[in-house]
Motif scaffolding. Structure first.
Motif, PDB file in Angstrom:
ATOM      1  N   LEU A  57       0.838  -1.183   0.000  1.00 25.50           N
ATOM      2  CA  LEU A  57       0.000   0.000   0.000  1.00 25.50           C
ATOM      3  C   LEU A  57       0.872   1.232   0.000  1.00 25.50           C
ATOM      4  O   LEU A  57       2.075   1.151   0.260  1.00 25.50           O
ATOM      5  N   LEU A  58       0.292   2.330  -0.340  1.00 27.07           N
ATOM      6  CA  LEU A  58       1.014   3.601  -0.300  1.00 27.07           C
ATOM      7  C   LEU A  58       1.046   4.087   1.139  1.00 27.07           C
ATOM      8  O   LEU A  58       0.010   4.440   1.705  1.00 27.07           O
ATOM      9  N   LYS A  59       2.227   4.098   1.719  1.00 27.37           N
ATOM     10  CA  LYS A  59       2.404   4.542   3.105  1.00 27.37           C
ATOM     11  C   LYS A  59       2.983   5.948   3.046  1.00 27.37           C
ATOM     12  O   LYS A  59       4.145   6.127   2.721  1.00 27.37           O
ATOM     13  N   ILE A  60       2.168   6.924   3.360  1.00 28.56           N
ATOM     14  CA  ILE A  60       2.534   8.306   3.080  1.00 28.56           C
ATOM     15  C   ILE A  60       2.014   9.229   4.170  1.00 28.56           C
ATOM     16  O   ILE A  60       1.043   8.907   4.863  1.00 28.56           O
ATOM     17  N   MET A  61       2.671  10.379   4.306  1.00 19.66           N
ATOM     18  CA  MET A  61       2.195  11.426   5.204  1.00 19.66           C
ATOM     19  C   MET A  61       1.605  12.563   4.380  1.00 19.66           C
ATOM     20  O   MET A  61       2.084  12.860   3.278  1.00 19.66           O
ATOM     21  N   LEU A  62       0.585  13.190   4.921  1.00 20.31           N
ATOM     22  CA  LEU A  62       0.045  14.383   4.281  1.00 20.31           C
ATOM     23  C   LEU A  62       1.068  15.513   4.360  1.00 20.31           C
ATOM     24  O   LEU A  62       1.271  16.258   3.407  1.00 20.31           O
ATOM     25  N   THR A  63       1.733  15.621   5.515  1.00 20.46           N
ATOM     26  CA  THR A  63       2.808  16.593   5.710  1.00 20.46           C
ATOM     27  C   THR A  63       3.742  16.091   6.802  1.00 20.46           C
ATOM     28  O   THR A  63       3.312  15.381   7.709  1.00 20.46           O
ATOM     29  N   ASN A  64       5.013  16.461   6.712  1.00 25.35           N
ATOM     30  CA  ASN A  64       5.943  16.158   7.799  1.00 25.35           C
ATOM     31  C   ASN A  64       6.287  17.413   8.597  1.00 25.35           C
ATOM     32  O   ASN A  64       7.191  17.396   9.430  1.00 25.35           O
ATOM     33  N   ASN A  65       5.563  18.501   8.327  1.00 24.79           N
ATOM     34  CA  ASN A  65       5.634  19.662   9.218  1.00 24.79           C
ATOM     35  C   ASN A  65       4.883  19.317  10.499  1.00 24.79           C
ATOM     36  O   ASN A  65       3.862  18.623  10.456  1.00 24.79           O
ATOM     37  N   CYS A  66       5.337  19.805  11.627  1.00 22.47           N
ATOM     38  CA  CYS A  66       4.676  19.467  12.885  1.00 22.47           C
ATOM     39  C   CYS A  66       4.909  20.552  13.925  1.00 22.47           C
ATOM     40  O   CYS A  66       6.009  21.108  14.029  1.00 22.47           O
ATOM     41  N   ILE A  67       3.860  20.839  14.681  1.00 21.52           N
ATOM     42  CA  ILE A  67       3.965  21.850  15.733  1.00 21.52           C
ATOM     43  C   ILE A  67       4.579  21.267  17.000  1.00 21.52           C
ATOM     44  O   ILE A  67       4.953  22.014  17.904  1.00 21.52           O
ATOM     45  N   TYR A  68       4.683  19.936  17.079  1.00 28.62           N
ATOM     46  CA  TYR A  68       5.210  19.286  18.272  1.00 28.62           C
ATOM     47  C   TYR A  68       6.716  19.045  18.149  1.00 28.62           C
ATOM     48  O   TYR A  68       7.255  18.949  17.040  1.00 28.62           O
TER      49      TYR A  68
END
Length: 421
Positions: A57-68
């Motif tokens: 399956l496609l294992k993906i993030m919408l974004t790797n920007n993070c406030i934490y």
């Protein structure tokens, strides 16, 4: 695929590879006329089917920007690394194009947290909603729910995703606050509760209305990082056992801590991820779910950590020689399951086969018992009396201690980007 989307794909696929909680779904979403894709009861995300086929399956993030700024996370706010963000349309189209090219059969979607949990969750829900309602995608979708997201968004996500999950990451709140000061157990446990409520409500509705919508039919899962804190295996398995008491929790995943932020002094100095410990925890987890073991039988105050040299069931048997040897032709099913070398399938076959006569070593081997282990804990028609009482537990343990092998396996699928045109 244009260059901008390809560059984002490279960055966000790499950022997503540290999340291991995306194995077989156990759900069947059949093909529908006019739609594309189906799960057909197959496992998703690098699982192996009964015929040996690997499912991807496609294992993906919408974004790797993070406030934490979580100490253990590669995508933490303070890390200097390439950042990228897909638009909703880009990720939807990417998923459909990869499916059409037969790269994937489903989607595992996660994200860093931008602005706030609800903003991020809303965008994730938009992705899977568009896949289902606009593109009529019937393949498997596993979506990570964002800690702190509202109940309304979690419930909407459950209408389109096959499985929802929330990673607890650290086994106790004190350690979590130390490594991730902006998080707490409440923000993690609340979405878990929302998912459970949604699943149970859906089950009741389907009893009354045949075509009521299914909510997250494959249930939920979570993940814990192993080795980033001083928590014992007893602490970890007690939390896992508590999760398994919930009717919708299907799997707890264990991820050996990968030292990606070595500069952070709050983290242990590890040269390699604790892969052997991770494997032993999975074996112990299997005993909890399928072999009727309790946590205090596997680990306790005297033995708070699993034996890394041998599997947990063999370790338990060696610590309790008073239960053995058992007569293979008389023991009940529950006791057969506790014999090293006897699994669920072989225990059931023993129960059925011995109705037709006493079993001997030949029949046990044909059934599939691992006699190399089981022979010290059982008696049968003609088995020689070399049991645990004639051979000490330490002697038997030494027979099964294997030399470590330096062959770590990376099961993450690396898509050949250069050829993805």
């Amino acid at each position: 695929m244009n260059t901008n989307v390809l560059n984002k794909l490279k960055i966000l696929a790499e950022s997503a590879k540290y999340d291991v909680s995306c194995a077989s779904s156990g759900v069947s979403r059949s093909y529908k006329k006019g739609g594309i894709g189906d799960t057909s009861g197959w496992g998703i995300c690098h699982s192996f089917t009964e015929d040996g086929r690997c499912i991807s399956l496609l294992k993906i993030m919408l974004t790797n920007n993070c406030i934490y700024d979580c100490a253990y996370c590669i995508n933490r706010r303070s890390n200097d690394l390439p950042r990228a963000t897909f638009s909703v349309n880009e990720l939807v189209n990417l998923t459909i194009e990869f499916y059409r090219r037969n790269y994937i059969e489903g989607l595992f979607l996660s994200s860093g947290v931008v602005r706030n949990p609800d903003y991020t969750m809303e965008r994730l829900v938009k992705v899977i909603k568009d896949l289902r309602s606009i593109h009529r995608f019937n393949g498997y979708i596993h979506m990570k729910s964002i800690p702190g997201a509202s109940q309304e968004l979690v419930k909407e996500a459950g209408l389109y995703a096959d499985r929802l999950s929330v990673n607890i990451e650290i086994p106790n709140e004190k350690s979590l606050r130390q490594l991730a000061p902006e998080k707490d157990f409440k923000s993690i446990l609340e979405p878990m509760q929302y998912i459970q409520q949604g699943v149970l409500q859906s089950v009741e509705e389907r009893k009354k209305y045949r075509y009521a919508h299914r909510f997250a039919p494959a249930g939920q899962s979570t993940q814990m990082i192993i080795g980033a804190t001083t928590d014992t295996d007893k602490d970890i398995l007690q939390l896992s056992s508590a999760f398994y008491q919930k009717p919708t929790m299907k799997r707890v995943y264990y991820s050996g801590y990968i030292p990606v932020n070595e500069y952070d002094k709050r983290l242990p100095m590890l040269k390699h991820p604790p892969l052997i410990r991770e494997n032993r925890l999975y074996q112990a987890d299997w005993l909890l779910r399928f072999y009727s073991f309790r946590v205090d039988e596997i680990v306790n105050d005297t033995f708070p950590d699993l034996d890394l040299d041998i599997d947990p069931k063999l370790s338990w048997a060696l610590r309790h020689p008073e239960y053995f040897p058992i007569d293979i032709n008389r023991a009940d099913y529950e006791m057969l399951l506790r014999v090293p070398g006897i699994g669920i399938k072989s225990a059931k076959l023993i129960i059925v086969s011995r109705r037709h006569g006493n079993l001997g070593t030949y029949q046990l081997k044909k059934i599939g018992i691992i006699m190399k282990k089981a022979q010290y804990f059982i008696t049968c028609r003609e088995l020689p009396p070399k049991t645990i009482h004639e051979m000490s537990p330490n002697f038997i343990k030494n027979l099964f201690i294997s030399k470590p092998k330096n062959n770590p396996r990376n099961l993450q699928l690396n898509i050949p980007f250069d050829s993805a045109e």
